[in-house]
Design a protein around this motif. Structure first.
Motif, PDB file in Angstrom:
ATOM      1  N   ARG A 325      29.925  25.784  76.381  1.00 34.76           N
ATOM      2  CA  ARG A 325      31.375  25.817  76.165  1.00 34.76           C
ATOM      3  C   ARG A 325      32.110  25.142  77.325  1.00 34.76           C
ATOM      4  O   ARG A 325      33.090  24.417  77.101  1.00 34.76           O
ATOM      5  N   GLU A 326      31.656  25.380  78.544  1.00 35.54           N
ATOM      6  CA  GLU A 326      32.310  24.763  79.704  1.00 35.54           C
ATOM      7  C   GLU A 326      32.091  23.258  79.722  1.00 35.54           C
ATOM      8  O   GLU A 326      32.993  22.495  80.064  1.00 35.54           O
ATOM      9  N   ALA A 327      30.889  22.811  79.358  1.00 36.06           N
ATOM     10  CA  ALA A 327      30.605  21.376  79.314  1.00 36.06           C
ATOM     11  C   ALA A 327      31.482  20.672  78.278  1.00 36.06           C
ATOM     12  O   ALA A 327      31.995  19.572  78.523  1.00 36.06           O
ATOM     13  N   LEU A 328      31.668  21.305  77.117  1.00 35.81           N
ATOM     14  CA  LEU A 328      32.533  20.727  76.091  1.00 35.81           C
ATOM     15  C   LEU A 328      33.981  20.674  76.572  1.00 35.81           C
ATOM     16  O   LEU A 328      34.690  19.697  76.323  1.00 35.81           O
ATOM     17  N   GLU A 329      34.428  21.713  77.255  1.00 41.25           N
ATOM     18  CA  GLU A 329      35.796  21.734  77.770  1.00 41.25           C
ATOM     19  C   GLU A 329      36.027  20.589  78.747  1.00 41.25           C
ATOM     20  O   GLU A 329      37.073  19.941  78.743  1.00 41.25           O
ATOM     21  N   PRO A 342      31.951  17.942  88.430  1.00 39.71           N
ATOM     22  CA  PRO A 342      30.821  17.757  87.504  1.00 39.71           C
ATOM     23  C   PRO A 342      31.028  18.449  86.172  1.00 39.71           C
ATOM     24  O   PRO A 342      31.776  19.418  86.058  1.00 39.71           O
ATOM     25  N   MET A 343      30.328  17.958  85.152  1.00 44.18           N
ATOM     26  CA  MET A 343      30.374  18.594  83.835  1.00 44.18           C
ATOM     27  C   MET A 343      29.532  19.871  83.824  1.00 44.18           C
ATOM     28  O   MET A 343      29.830  20.810  83.092  1.00 44.18           O
ATOM     29  N   LEU A 344      28.496  19.881  84.646  1.00 43.21           N
ATOM     30  CA  LEU A 344      27.573  21.011  84.699  1.00 43.21           C
ATOM     31  C   LEU A 344      27.426  21.500  86.133  1.00 43.21           C
ATOM     32  O   LEU A 344      27.562  20.709  87.072  1.00 43.21           O
ATOM     33  N   SER A 578      22.948   9.651  79.535  1.00 50.26           N
ATOM     34  CA  SER A 578      23.558  10.381  80.657  1.00 50.26           C
ATOM     35  C   SER A 578      24.018  11.788  80.261  1.00 50.26           C
ATOM     36  O   SER A 578      25.194  12.117  80.403  1.00 50.26           O
ATOM     37  N   PRO A 579      23.104  12.634  79.792  1.00 48.64           N
ATOM     38  CA  PRO A 579      23.535  13.977  79.357  1.00 48.64           C
ATOM     39  C   PRO A 579      23.962  14.884  80.505  1.00 48.64           C
ATOM     40  O   PRO A 579      24.598  15.910  80.262  1.00 48.64           O
ATOM     41  N   ILE A 580      23.646  14.533  81.745  1.00 46.94           N
ATOM     42  CA  ILE A 580      24.104  15.324  82.881  1.00 46.94           C
ATOM     43  C   ILE A 580      25.613  15.228  83.027  1.00 46.94           C
ATOM     44  O   ILE A 580      26.279  16.197  83.396  1.00 46.94           O
ATOM     45  N   ARG A 581      26.166  14.072  82.688  1.00 46.60           N
ATOM     46  CA  ARG A 581      27.591  13.842  82.947  1.00 46.60           C
ATOM     47  C   ARG A 581      28.425  13.539  81.711  1.00 46.60           C
ATOM     48  O   ARG A 581      29.642  13.374  81.822  1.00 46.60           O
ATOM     49  N   ARG A 582      27.815  13.470  80.501  1.00 44.53           N
ATOM     50  CA  ARG A 582      28.587  13.203  79.280  1.00 44.53           C
ATOM     51  C   ARG A 582      28.127  14.126  78.164  1.00 44.53           C
ATOM     52  O   ARG A 582      26.931  14.172  77.848  1.00 44.53           O
ATOM     53  N   TYR A 583      29.082  14.820  77.567  1.00 40.64           N
ATOM     54  CA  TYR A 583      28.747  15.778  76.509  1.00 40.64           C
ATOM     55  C   TYR A 583      28.242  15.061  75.258  1.00 40.64           C
ATOM     56  O   TYR A 583      27.396  15.594  74.538  1.00 40.64           O
ATOM     57  N   ALA A 584      28.738  13.856  74.987  1.00 42.50           N
ATOM     58  CA  ALA A 584      28.293  13.111  73.804  1.00 42.50           C
ATOM     59  C   ALA A 584      26.781  12.916  73.831  1.00 42.50           C
ATOM     60  O   ALA A 584      26.102  13.044  72.802  1.00 42.50           O
ATOM     61  N   ASP A 585      26.233  12.604  74.996  1.00 43.40           N
ATOM     62  CA  ASP A 585      24.794  12.373  75.137  1.00 43.40           C
ATOM     63  C   ASP A 585      24.012  13.652  74.863  1.00 43.40           C
ATOM     64  O   ASP A 585      22.931  13.617  74.263  1.00 43.40           O
ATOM     65  N   LEU A 586      24.552  14.792  75.287  1.00 45.57           N
ATOM     66  CA  LEU A 586      23.906  16.078  75.039  1.00 45.57           C
ATOM     67  C   LEU A 586      23.818  16.350  73.538  1.00 45.57           C
ATOM     68  O   LEU A 586      22.783  16.831  73.036  1.00 45.57           O
ATOM     69  N   VAL A 587      24.865  16.030  72.798  1.00 45.33           N
ATOM     70  CA  VAL A 587      24.853  16.201  71.344  1.00 45.33           C
ATOM     71  C   VAL A 587      23.782  15.315  70.713  1.00 45.33           C
ATOM     72  O   VAL A 587      23.041  15.746  69.809  1.00 45.33           O
ATOM     73  N   VAL A 588      23.672  14.075  71.177  1.00 44.74           N
ATOM     74  CA  VAL A 588      22.668  13.151  70.642  1.00 44.74           C
ATOM     75  C   VAL A 588      21.257  13.657  70.945  1.00 44.74           C
ATOM     76  O   VAL A 588      20.354  13.573  70.095  1.00 44.74           O
ATOM     77  N   HIS A 589      21.033  14.190  72.141  1.00 44.34           N
ATOM     78  CA  HIS A 589      19.725  14.772  72.479  1.00 44.34           C
ATOM     79  C   HIS A 589      19.384  15.910  71.519  1.00 44.34           C
ATOM     80  O   HIS A 589      18.249  16.011  71.024  1.00 44.34           O
ATOM     81  N   ARG A 590      20.357  16.782  71.271  1.00 44.47           N
ATOM     82  CA  ARG A 590      20.117  17.901  70.355  1.00 44.47           C
ATOM     83  C   ARG A 590      19.822  17.406  68.943  1.00 44.47           C
ATOM     84  O   ARG A 590      18.958  17.945  68.240  1.00 44.47           O
TER      85      ARG A 590
END
Length: 771
Positions: A325-329, A342-344, A578-590
């Motif tokens: 939730r914090e990363a998305l915010e 940082p995002m995380l 770059s999933p450490i610093r971008r939420y879009a990349d985290l969604v793609v990984h999932r």
């Protein structure tokens, strides 16, 4: 009997209804829906081009969805600005660049329907100042409004805090000088005992207590953020002014602290593969590693196998968790010269997910097989445990490639680095054939002293090692998008629109002023801009035209429905690296984890297109917020740096022209400043929009976009990030015949003038906005 051609309005309504329902719509679907004949299909193709939409069939025969250029997305993060006379709420896009898109669209917020559930009754009602997620419907024939919006979610109530500079008064009270340009001149009084011991010149956050019809409002200090005299406070201005979350909640920190180290369980063991990280010398986290080797398949002579491994953030940040939730915010990490937001949390970004040299780390890897001509033969994704063989800087890698290795790179040059370089040479062949937009603009970097003050401004050298990593990341991003599309999975795309007709006309006028004609016909492709840039390479107009071409481009965004990436000249593209610093990349990984059945921590099964539309909207707004904050902080720091050089002279170039004056960019620092038209000389200067020039009515002396100038710094407003110059050099002589355009506004970079009044005197507050 032929079917009558539908109206433009009917076509637009059909496109938007299909998109709102989550269905792709292309030329074929439109023609079928309206029963168009072959002649009608030709008419439709022409109409779509006139409407500035894209509806082409790709080379694989798949229908590419129609995308309405310059239209707002179907779901938009907005801010409610006011009520009209009828009491209806009026909203605008939360992040909107007026210099790029003109006046912000006015959205009529639909009145809430009767509440039908307890859950809905408990939801907060939207009000002025709230951030809301709106589902948009295009309006036609409604004066003053382009869209109506139905509230899907109230994202947050308006913040009561106001940011400003505290000015102490003799009786122990104080006054607040607002930072916000829109609030300039509206100072607040801070009573004695409500100052929180703030000192004169402190940056403070206050709550407004009373605001009557007469006199200034009353406020009390909520938080002291530091002295404005300290450059370390400058980034805090941007953080608070843009509402960037910068403190993690305890629940997120607890999850990060308790996260277990990932093991080999369920993963392929790639620890023997000598992957290396290549990053800036001062990088604190390392989220990508690369490797390349000649393909051993005899059927692919001259080909290479390129491996890109990316930190497996999805293994630690689970959907719906406090960390998630914090990363998305936050949407992304924000990088200032003196700090990173940082995002995380650091435990995740700098430790568990940082691909440290010699340490086991979980990764999502893609193995890409390239043919000798650079085209892709195939690719595959793997969830692995890896161990970085070396941590290198770009300078180290480049030195080794150039035959000047140091002690570290000397040991791995032939075995690891030269195969990487050879693979890049192969990949570059395909890139050159694809012809992406090839802009070469120097990026300034601020070197700070230990106290946070600017020591100097440099333009880092652009190395081939940078291009190597960029090209491999693009290959990995394309592979991710292709894999998910083939699997029929939802995902978030990174899309980039082609330039609007208005911006192309403006570019044509600038080119005409230096004797270059812009072709008017043909399909718009990046190669057109590359040819223009090649024509002016090495000339005195090179920097100018590079910047103008950049400003002609649309802004990239995250979307759940693909319409391609114009700048990269790619049909499908997604951020994966770059999933450490971008939420879009985290969604793609999932999404990859779920689609390829690589674990139980993938994209939740109940994820819908509407969900990803909302996420895309939020992270696109967060990205624009970060860009504005970073840009404003750089401007303020440079203004601080030059504040003690009042009276000094500098060389620069005119980067913008409008009725109010000239906008100048200095050669040495890249600093932007303003020269009011009233200070130019003893003539009346009219604004010729077509020529992008101010021209003297009597003398014919003119100053044009791109002209070299010599200026003197006469005033600096560090809080606003604004500089005012006096022109020392003479203008060029032109014929005075012809009338100036009466249209107001300049096409590029006009907002800096807002920090100064007509006589060129700095206004008391206002950070100003720069493109």
């Amino acid at each position: 009997m032929s079917v009558p051609e539908p109206s433009r309005e009917a076509i637009l309504d059909f496109i938007e209804e299909e998109r709102a329902a989550g269905r792709e719509v292309g030329r074929r679907e439109i023609a079928k829906a309206f029963g168009l004949s072959q002649g009608g299909k030709i008419w439709l193709k022409r109409l779509l081009r006139e409407l500035e939409v894209e509806g082409e069939t790709g080379g694989d025969g798949a229908v590419r969805p129609v995308h309405l250029r310059n239209a707002l997305p179907p779901v938009l993060l907005s801010e409610i600005k006011r009520r009209d006379r009828e009491g209806d709420l009026i909203a605008q896009p939360l992040e909107w660049d007026e210099a790029e898109g003109g006046a912000a669209p006015q959205i009529l917020v639909e009145r809430q329907r009767a509440i039908r559930s307890r859950k809905a009754a408990a939801a907060p009602a939207p009000g002025v100042g709230d951030q809301v997620l709106l589902k948009l419907t295009r309006l036609r024939g409604v004066e003053g409004f382009s869209y109506s919006g139905r509230v899907l979610k109230v994202m947050g109530k308006a913040k009561a805090a106001v940011l400003g500079i505290f000015r102490a008064l003799p009786d122990g009270s104080g006054r607040l000088v607002p930072i916000d340009k829109k609030a300039q001149g509206r100072e607040a009084l801070i009573p004695k005992g409500r100052t929180a011991e703030a000192q004169d010149g402190d940056l403070v956050s206050v709550s407004l207590r009373r605001e009557g019809r007469f006199g200034p409002p009353e406020a009390h200090v909520r938080e002291r953020l530091g002295s404005i005299k300290s450059e370390r406070a400058v980034s805090l201005i941007a953080i608070h002014a843009h509402g960037i979350p910068h403190e993690f909640p305890p629940a997120a920190l607890k999850e990060a602290a308790e996260a277990p180290v990932a093991s080999l369980s369920g993963r392929e063991d790639w620890r023997a593969l000598p992957l290396v990280t290549i990053d800036p010398a001062d990088a604190k986290d390392h989220d990508d590693a690369v490797h390349a080797a000649p393909d051993e398949d005899p059927a692919n002579a001259g080909g290479f196998v390129v491996t890109v491994a990316i930190a497996d953030v999805a293994a630690y940040v689970r959907p719906g968790s406090s960390l998630d939730r914090e990363a998305l915010e936050r949407g992304n990490s924000v990088y200032f010269p003196d700090r990173v937001v940082p995002m995380l949390p650091e435990r995740i970004s700098n430790d568990l997910c940082s691909l440290r040299e010699g340490e086991d780390r979980p990764a999502m890897a893609v193995r890409i097989v390239l043919k000798a001509d650079g085209s892709k033969k195939g690719h595959s994704f793997h969830r692995v445990l890896m161990r970085s063989a070396a941590k290198l800087s770009y300078q180290q890698a480049q030195g080794a490639i150039d035959g000047k290795p140091d002690e570290k790179t000397g040991a791995i040059r032939e075995r690891i680095l030269m195969p990487l370089w050879a693979a890049y040479g192969v990949a570059a062949r395909a890139r050159d054939h694809r012809q992406p937009l090839d802009l070469d603009l120097p990026e300034r970097k601020l070197i700070l002293k230990s106290d946070g003050a600017v020591e100097r401004v440099i333009v880092p050298e652009r190395l081939a090692a940078h291009r190597l990593i960029e090209e491999f990341m693009i290959l990995a991003n394309v592979a991710a998008a292709e894999t998910l599309e083939k699997a029929g999975s939802l995902l978030i795309y990174r899309c980039h629109d082609e330039p609007s007709l208005e911006k192309m006309r403006a570019l044509g006028e600038v080119l005409a002023s230096i004797g270059i004609k812009l072709p008017k016909d043909g399909v718009l492709r990046p190669i057109l801009f590359n040819r223009i840039l090649a024509m002016i390479k090495g000339s005195e107009n090179e920097t100018l035209i590079n910047e103008v071409v950049l400003r002609t481009q649309a802004q990239a965004e995250y979307v759940a429905e693909n319409y391609g990436h114009f700048g990269l000249n790619l049909h499908r593209y997604a951020h994966f690296t770059s999933p450490i610093r971008r939420y879009a990349d985290l969604v793609v990984h999932r999404a990859l984890t779920a689609a390829l059945k690589l674990g139980e921590d993938g994209l939740p099964k109940n994820t819908t297109l509407a969900t990803l539309r909302e996420v895309s909207t939020r992270i696109s707004a967060a990205e624009r917020r970060a860009m504005a904050a970073e840009r404003e902080t750089t401007d303020r720091l440079i203004a601080h740096f030059l504040a003690d050089q009042i009276g000094a002279s500098f060389d620069g170039r005119i980067g913008g022209v409008n009725r109010a004056g000239l906008f100048v960019k200095l050669d040495d620092t890249g600093a932007d400043g303003f020269i009011p038209a009233s200070t130019l000389g003893g003539d009346y200067y009219r604004y010729d929009e077509a020529a992008h020039a101010l021209i003297g009515e009597r003398t014919g002396e003119s100053w044009r976009l791109g002209d070299k100038v010599h200026v003197k710094l006469v005033e600096a407003a560090p809080v606003a990030g604004a500089l005012r110059f006096e022109l020392l050099s003479a203008g060029r002589q032109v014929a005075t015949a012809g009338r100036a355009s009466k249209r107001r506004g300049a096409p590029f970079g006009t907002s800096r003038a807002a920090a100064f009044d007509r006589k060129g005197k700095a206004k008391r507050a206002g950070p100003g906005k720069r493109r």
